[in-house]
Design an enzyme around this catalytic site. Structure first.
Site, PDB file in Angstrom:
ATOM      1  N   CYS A   1      93.228  -4.981  42.480  1.00 37.30           N
ATOM      2  CA  CYS A   1      91.914  -4.615  41.961  1.00 37.30           C
ATOM      3  C   CYS A   1      92.020  -3.271  41.255  1.00 37.30           C
ATOM      4  O   CYS A   1      92.629  -2.334  41.759  1.00 37.30           O
ATOM      5  CB  CYS A   1      90.845  -4.534  43.037  1.00 37.30           C
ATOM      6  SG  CYS A   1      90.476  -6.103  43.795  1.00 37.30           S
TER       7      CYS A   1
ATOM      8  N   TRP B   1      91.478  -8.776  42.047  1.00 35.91           N
ATOM      9  CA  TRP B   1      92.491  -9.661  42.613  1.00 35.91           C
ATOM     10  C   TRP B   1      91.860 -10.176  43.900  1.00 35.91           C
ATOM     11  O   TRP B   1      91.647  -9.408  44.836  1.00 35.91           O
ATOM     12  CB  TRP B   1      93.776  -8.890  42.896  1.00 35.91           C
ATOM     13  CG  TRP B   1      94.926  -9.767  43.274  1.00 35.91           C
ATOM     14  CD1 TRP B   1      95.801 -10.395  42.429  1.00 35.91           C
ATOM     15  CD2 TRP B   1      95.332 -10.128  44.598  1.00 35.91           C
ATOM     16  NE1 TRP B   1      96.715 -11.113  43.158  1.00 35.91           N
ATOM     17  CE2 TRP B   1      96.452 -10.969  44.482  1.00 35.91           C
ATOM     18  CE3 TRP B   1      94.848  -9.831  45.878  1.00 35.91           C
ATOM     19  CZ2 TRP B   1      97.105 -11.510  45.584  1.00 35.91           C
ATOM     20  CZ3 TRP B   1      95.502 -10.377  46.976  1.00 35.91           C
ATOM     21  CH2 TRP B   1      96.617 -11.203  46.825  1.00 35.91           C
TER      22      TRP B   1
END
Ligand code: G6P
Length: 613
Positions: free
Chosen positions: A2, A73
């Site tokens: 992320c 993610w």
């Protein structure tokens, strides 16, 4: 995992967020989203890549000077629009972006549900912003206090940014276990916040790395840093050295190819100033400080994940071979949970490109708690791992953007070679002549890697021959074995072809059953101490009609007569084989992946920085 970017200041925020997200996309690309504070709090988010978010936000009102963006993610909740960040609170007056995992989210969620909160995603993140709002509404406390108090209830890892409609001049960020960098802008009162410095570098070189358990409060143009337990901190502003060009493709089709080609330089940068063959000089500052500890160590434990673990395996061979200290190489994820035996005189060497890998960090904490000395080998300056270690040596590979690691691996191996040599020298386990010979060999490595890059053409040809096979086997012995593992990993990461790396002699205990005329077998067969044995292994493969692609030393006619294809690389000392032999394997994977139409720089399901366990 992320990516987070945020801005508060006078500039238009939208281009800063989009460009920042594109730079951070290597961290995850399941979905992307932005929130902009401009009167109201506007959120736009979309499953898929940042490019899809850009399409989606066309024609929408993206004006404003305060905002945040996220590339995801996925951990909790599948990658769709609903689960994309930013997430709103119940009233939609607060929004959050988050990297990490809130482990106790379900109990907090249940409690909030009882109080009438309704959730619109499956994420753990949404629960946190509801909790913050709940504290803000019911506790009669300021925004930053609500964040701080909420974080006190949370178990897990996070890097977060929070915006609130009623506080248009305020941006709050916090970290525990996941990185946050604050960029101090050139204009008065201007700040950037991001997961790493890549979205910031274009605007400022001055950054502050938040420490674990710290909250950054940017309000009315001022930054205050507090701990979660409310102690004011003195921020340390650091100047970044890397340049914007390092984050661009520089004419290459992909970052991965650019990074493969950068290796002569990145290897040299990792050795430069630390050794000089002519003067017989070798010194890594970090080691020098702990030289006696290293000299007396009864054991070294190396920990890492993925490619870094492979570099660790090379280091095991190097340190045992040259410095005669027993070495164990462990997957960080296994080590941290298996109650390992650790002694106070153990030296633990964590290896990491990103410096943020959650399992490696946790393994370090475990080893530290048992009193071991931790010596890190890391690429990203200022990241969490170097800050958690007692000492270390940076690899100077520069920013690595391609998700599949290439130049970071060779830089790690180069630095680990220097470490092994310095310890060996100090312990007196290496003869003078061998020491000087290896320093000379090391200095010649960048030029040899340059020559190994000439295998580009042949690897491209081979790629078109083999791009449609379903399996690959990679074999190597001695220093060639970690190279085989790394070659196989590269192929599966970016081309999605199944590949296994094996010690060549172990092949007969299993993988040999797989060999037929459809099975390409890549063999590291350079001239070294196990050369003859590898030649026998090639014969065993050929006897089963396997297709052999051999990596050989220039001018080797013996293997040429046996293998179906040979890729020649310059002659190199046995202990330095990984630095050169891995190059054609990186190129082979790259070309296969390109021909298969795969996204080389952002392979599916992977992330470059794995900040969840
Ligand atoms: C991920 C990356 C790999 C990397 C591994 C360890 O899986 O995709 O390229 O080798 O993490 O990362 P680290 O940053 O600790 O080296």
């Amino acid at each position: 995992m992320c990516g987070i970017v945020a801005y508060i200041g006078k500039k238009d925020v939208y281009p800063i967020l989009i460009k920042g997200l594109q730079r951070l996309e290597y961290r995850g690309y399941d979905s992307a989203g932005i929130a902009i504070l401009n009167g109201g709090l506007k959120v736009y988010k979309k499953a898929g890549k940042v490019s899809e978010l850009v399409e989606y936000s066309k024609g929408k009102d993206v004006s404003g000077h305060v905002g945040m963006g996220h590339t995801r993610w996925a951990t909790h909740g599948e990658p769709n629009d609903r689960n994309a960040h930013p997430h709103f609170s119940q009233s939609k007056h607060f929004a959050i972006i988050h990297n990490g995992i809130i482990e106790n989210y379900s109990s907090i969620k249940a409690e909030l549900k009882k109080r009438g909160h309704e959730f619109s995603s499956d994420t753990d993140t949404e629960v946190l912003i509801h909790l913050i709002e709940d504290i803000y509404e019911n506790g009669n406390v300021s925004l930053d206090e609500s964040v701080r108090l909420a974080l006190g209830e949370v178990i897990g890892a996070y890097a977060i940014v929070i915006l609130a409609q009623e506080h248009p001049e305020e941006l709050i960020c916090a970290r525990k276990g996941s990185p946050i960098v604050i960029g101090v802008g050139k204009e008065q009162g201007e700040y950037f916040v991001a997961s790493d410095a890549t979205p910031i570098i274009e605007y400022t070189n001055n950054v502050i790395y938040l420490n674990d358990g710290e909250v950054g409060i940017i309000k009315d143009g001022n930054l205050v840093i507090k701990t979660i337990s409310n102690e004011i901190q003195n921020p340390y502003i650091q100047e970044l050295e890397f340049k914007l060009e390092m984050l661009e493709k520089g004419g290459y089709d992909h970052f991965m190819l650019k990074e493969i080609y950068e290796q002569p330089r990145s290897i040299w940068d990792s050795m430069r100033g630390r050794m000089d063959a002519r003067k017989g000089f070798l010194r890594l500052g970090g080691i020098a400080e702990f030289e006696n500890k290293f000299a007396n160590a009864k054991r070294i434990i190396i920990i890492g994940c993925g490619t870094s673990w492979h570099a660790g395996l090379v280091a095991e061979y190097l340190i045992e071979d040259l410095a005669r200290i027993p070495v164990e190489v462990e997957y960080a994820s296994e080590f941290r949970y298996r109650n390992p035996v650790l002694y106070e005189d153990d030296i633990v060497i964590p290896i990491s490109q990103s410096g943020e890998t959650a399992d490696t960090l946790a393994a370090i904490e475990l080893a530290k708690s048992k009193g071991a000395t931790i010596f890190g080998v890391c690429n990203v300056v200022g990241s969490s791992i170097p800050r958690a270690t007692h000492a270390g040596a940076y690899t100077h590979a520069g920013p690595e953007i391609g998700v599949a690691s290439t130049k970071a691996f060779t830089a790690q191996v180069a630095v680990l070679t220097l470490i092994a040599l310095q310890i060996a020298r100090h312990r007196g386990t290496i003869a003078d002549s061998r020491f000087h010979q290896l320093l000379n060999e090391l200095e010649a490595i960048p030029a040899k890697v340059e020559r190994a890059l000439k295998t580009d053409a042949i690897t491209k040809k081979l790629a078109s021959k083999f791009k449609d096979v379903r399996n690959f086997l990679y074999l190597g012995r001695g220093y060639g074995f970690p190279v085989a593992l790394e070659g196989a990993l590269k192929l599966k990461e970016i081309s999605y072809i199944h590949a296994e790396g094996y010690p060549a002699a172990e092949m007969k205990h299993g993988p040999i059953a797989l060999i037929d005329d459809n099975m390409p077998v890549v063999v590291i067969a350079t001239k070294n101490s196990s050369y003859e044995k590898v030649v026998s292994n090639i014969q065993e493969v050929k006897a089963r009609r396997g297709v052999v692609i051999a990596i050989v030393t220039e001018g080797d006619d013996v293997v040429k007569g046996l293998a179906d294809y040979v890729i020649e690389i310059p002659e190199v000392d046995d202990v330095l084989v990984p630095l050169v032999a891995v190059i054609p394997l990186q190129l082979l994977s790259y070309h296969i992946a390109v021909l298969r139409g795969c996204n080389v720089d952002q392979p599916r399901n992977l992330a470059k920085s794995v900040t969840v366990e």
